[in-house]
Write a protein that holds these residues in place. Structure first.
Motif, PDB file in Angstrom:
ATOM      1  N   ALA A 170       3.598  12.099   1.802  1.00 61.43           N
ATOM      2  CA  ALA A 170       3.772  11.889   3.246  1.00 61.43           C
ATOM      3  C   ALA A 170       2.450  12.060   3.991  1.00 61.43           C
ATOM      4  CB  ALA A 170       4.812  12.852   3.801  1.00 61.43           C
ATOM      5  N   THR A 171       1.659  13.039   3.601  1.00 62.04           N
ATOM      6  CA  THR A 171       0.361  13.253   4.236  1.00 62.04           C
ATOM      7  C   THR A 171      -0.574  12.076   3.973  1.00 62.04           C
ATOM      8  OG1 THR A 171       0.626  15.620   3.984  1.00 62.04           O
ATOM      9  CG2 THR A 171      -1.605  14.827   4.366  1.00 62.04           C
ATOM     10  N   ALA A 172      -0.579  11.580   2.746  1.00 67.51           N
ATOM     11  CA  ALA A 172      -1.452  10.450   2.402  1.00 67.51           C
ATOM     12  C   ALA A 172      -1.049   9.198   3.181  1.00 67.51           C
ATOM     13  CB  ALA A 172      -1.394  10.188   0.901  1.00 67.51           C
ATOM     14  N   ILE A 173       0.248   8.960   3.319  1.00 70.24           N
ATOM     15  CA  ILE A 173       0.709   7.797   4.088  1.00 70.24           C
ATOM     16  C   ILE A 173       0.318   7.956   5.554  1.00 70.24           C
ATOM     17  CG2 ILE A 173       2.769   6.612   4.941  1.00 70.24           C
ATOM     18  CD1 ILE A 173       3.982   7.004   2.158  1.00 70.24           C
ATOM     19  N   GLY A 174       0.474   9.146   6.103  1.00 73.36           N
ATOM     20  CA  GLY A 174       0.059   9.393   7.489  1.00 73.36           C
ATOM     21  C   GLY A 174      -1.434   9.203   7.679  1.00 73.36           C
ATOM     22  N   LEU A 175      -2.227   9.672   6.714  1.00 69.92           N
ATOM     23  CA  LEU A 175      -3.676   9.500   6.796  1.00 69.92           C
ATOM     24  C   LEU A 175      -4.050   8.023   6.721  1.00 69.92           C
ATOM     25  CD1 LEU A 175      -6.490  10.826   6.858  1.00 69.92           C
ATOM     26  CD2 LEU A 175      -6.417  10.794   4.367  1.00 69.92           C
ATOM     27  N   MET A 176      -3.408   7.276   5.820  1.00 69.86           N
ATOM     28  CA  MET A 176      -3.679   5.840   5.720  1.00 69.86           C
ATOM     29  C   MET A 176      -3.333   5.129   7.025  1.00 69.86           C
ATOM     30  SD  MET A 176      -2.410   4.972   1.853  1.00 69.86           S
ATOM     31  CE  MET A 176      -2.539   3.214   2.065  1.00 69.86           C
TER      32      MET A 176
ATOM     33  N   GLY B  29      -3.257   6.481  10.067  1.00 74.16           N
ATOM     34  CA  GLY B  29      -4.220   6.873  11.086  1.00 74.16           C
ATOM     35  C   GLY B  29      -5.549   6.163  10.928  1.00 74.16           C
ATOM     36  N   VAL B  30      -6.038   6.064   9.692  1.00 74.59           N
ATOM     37  CA  VAL B  30      -7.308   5.381   9.456  1.00 74.59           C
ATOM     38  C   VAL B  30      -7.189   3.895   9.781  1.00 74.59           C
ATOM     39  CG1 VAL B  30      -8.958   4.732   7.643  1.00 74.59           C
ATOM     40  CG2 VAL B  30      -8.127   7.076   7.797  1.00 74.59           C
ATOM     41  N   SER B  31      -6.020   3.305   9.478  1.00 75.89           N
ATOM     42  CA  SER B  31      -5.843   1.882   9.796  1.00 75.89           C
ATOM     43  C   SER B  31      -5.856   1.653  11.309  1.00 75.89           C
ATOM     44  CB  SER B  31      -4.553   1.346   9.184  1.00 75.89           C
ATOM     45  OG  SER B  31      -3.413   1.846   9.847  1.00 75.89           O
ATOM     46  N   VAL B  32      -5.297   2.574  12.073  1.00 73.77           N
ATOM     47  CA  VAL B  32      -5.319   2.450  13.530  1.00 73.77           C
ATOM     48  C   VAL B  32      -6.746   2.591  14.052  1.00 73.77           C
ATOM     49  CG1 VAL B  32      -4.582   3.566  15.672  1.00 73.77           C
ATOM     50  CG2 VAL B  32      -2.929   3.154  13.855  1.00 73.77           C
ATOM     51  N   LEU B  33      -7.494   3.551  13.504  1.00 70.29           N
ATOM     52  CA  LEU B  33      -8.893   3.712  13.915  1.00 70.29           C
ATOM     53  C   LEU B  33      -9.708   2.469  13.571  1.00 70.29           C
ATOM     54  CD1 LEU B  33      -9.642   7.410  12.900  1.00 70.29           C
ATOM     55  CD2 LEU B  33      -9.473   6.460  15.194  1.00 70.29           C
TER      56      LEU B  33
ATOM     57  N   ALA C 108       0.830  -1.204   0.000  1.00 71.81           N
ATOM     58  CA  ALA C 108       0.000   0.000   0.000  1.00 71.81           C
ATOM     59  C   ALA C 108       0.866   1.256   0.000  1.00 71.81           C
ATOM     60  CB  ALA C 108      -0.922   0.000   1.213  1.00 71.81           C
ATOM     61  N   MET C 109       1.930   1.258   0.764  1.00 70.66           N
ATOM     62  CA  MET C 109       2.810   2.423   0.813  1.00 70.66           C
ATOM     63  C   MET C 109       3.530   2.638  -0.521  1.00 70.66           C
ATOM     64  SD  MET C 109       2.249   3.721   3.699  1.00 70.66           S
ATOM     65  CE  MET C 109       0.624   3.020   3.749  1.00 70.66           C
ATOM     66  N   ALA C 110       3.829   1.571  -1.220  1.00 72.69           N
ATOM     67  CA  ALA C 110       4.494   1.699  -2.512  1.00 72.69           C
ATOM     68  C   ALA C 110       3.557   2.244  -3.583  1.00 72.69           C
ATOM     69  CB  ALA C 110       5.047   0.346  -2.951  1.00 72.69           C
ATOM     70  N   VAL C 111       2.264   2.046  -3.406  1.00 74.32           N
ATOM     71  CA  VAL C 111       1.281   2.491  -4.390  1.00 74.32           C
ATOM     72  C   VAL C 111       0.932   3.971  -4.203  1.00 74.32           C
ATOM     73  CG1 VAL C 111      -1.132   2.168  -5.091  1.00 74.32           C
ATOM     74  CG2 VAL C 111       0.339   0.201  -4.755  1.00 74.32           C
ATOM     75  N   VAL C 112       1.069   4.489  -3.005  1.00 77.96           N
ATOM     76  CA  VAL C 112       0.653   5.869  -2.702  1.00 77.96           C
ATOM     77  C   VAL C 112       1.273   6.904  -3.635  1.00 77.96           C
ATOM     78  CG1 VAL C 112       0.745   7.698  -0.952  1.00 77.96           C
ATOM     79  CG2 VAL C 112       0.014   5.420  -0.332  1.00 77.96           C
TER      80      VAL C 112
END
Length: 131
Positions: free
Chosen positions: A68-74, A76-80, A54-58
Motif C-alpha cells: 500500500a505504501t509503494a502504491i501511494g508513493l508511485m 504521489g510521484v506520478s502526480v509530481l 504498474a499496480m499489479a506488478v507492485v
C-alpha cells in the motif's frame, strides 16, 4: 536447456511501441483536426492500460506489508511528474528554444522505457531447470 516463465521483454517493448504510435497519431491528428477531437480518449486509453499494470506488478516488487505504501508513493510521484515535467518543458522551450521539446520528450520516453525494463527484469521469474 532452461525454460523461463513470464512475459519477457518483447510484450513490454511492443506495448510501449504501441503507446508511442498512439501518441504520434494523436499529435498528428491534433494538427489536422481540432484538438478536442484528436485528444479525446487517447490519454485515458494509455493511462488506463499503464496504471493498472504498474499496480499489479507492485506486490512482486516489495514486501507484502509495504504494498500500500509503494502504491501511494508511485501515485504521489506520478502526480509530481505530471505537474512538474510539463512546467519544465515549457521553461526549456521559453528560455532555450522550442527545438528542445522533442529531445526532452525523447529523453523522458527513454527514461520510462528504462524504468519499465528494470521492473520487468526484477519481476521475471528465475529459469526453471529441465530434467
Amino acid at each position: 536447456m532452461t525454460e523461463t516463465r513470464g512475459p519477457g521483454w518483447a510484450p513490454v517493448f511492443l506495448s510501449y511501441a504501441a503507446f508511442v504510435l498512439v501518441g504520434l497519431g494523436a499529435g498528428i491528428g491534433g494538427i489536422l483536426i481540432p484538438a478536442q477531437m484528436a485528444d479525446y480518449g487517447v490519454d485515458e486509453a494509455t493511462i488506463g492500460i499503464t496504471f493498472p499494470t504498474a499496480m499489479a506488478v507492485v506486490p512482486d516488487l516489495v514486501e507484502p506489508r509495504l504494498v500500500a505504501t509503494a502504491i501511494g508513493l508511485m501515485n504521489g510521484v506520478s502526480v509530481l511528474g505530471g505537474a512538474g515535467l510539463p512546467w519544465l518543458a515549457g521553461r526549456l522551450a521559453q528560455h532555450v528554444g522550442i527545438w528542445t521539446l522533442m529531445p526532452f520528450a525523447l529523453a523522458l520516453s527513454l527514461l520510462q522505457l528504462g524504468v519499465w525494463r528494470l521492473m520487468v527484469a526484477r519481476t521475471a521469474p528465475a529459469p526453471v531447470p529441465q530434467e
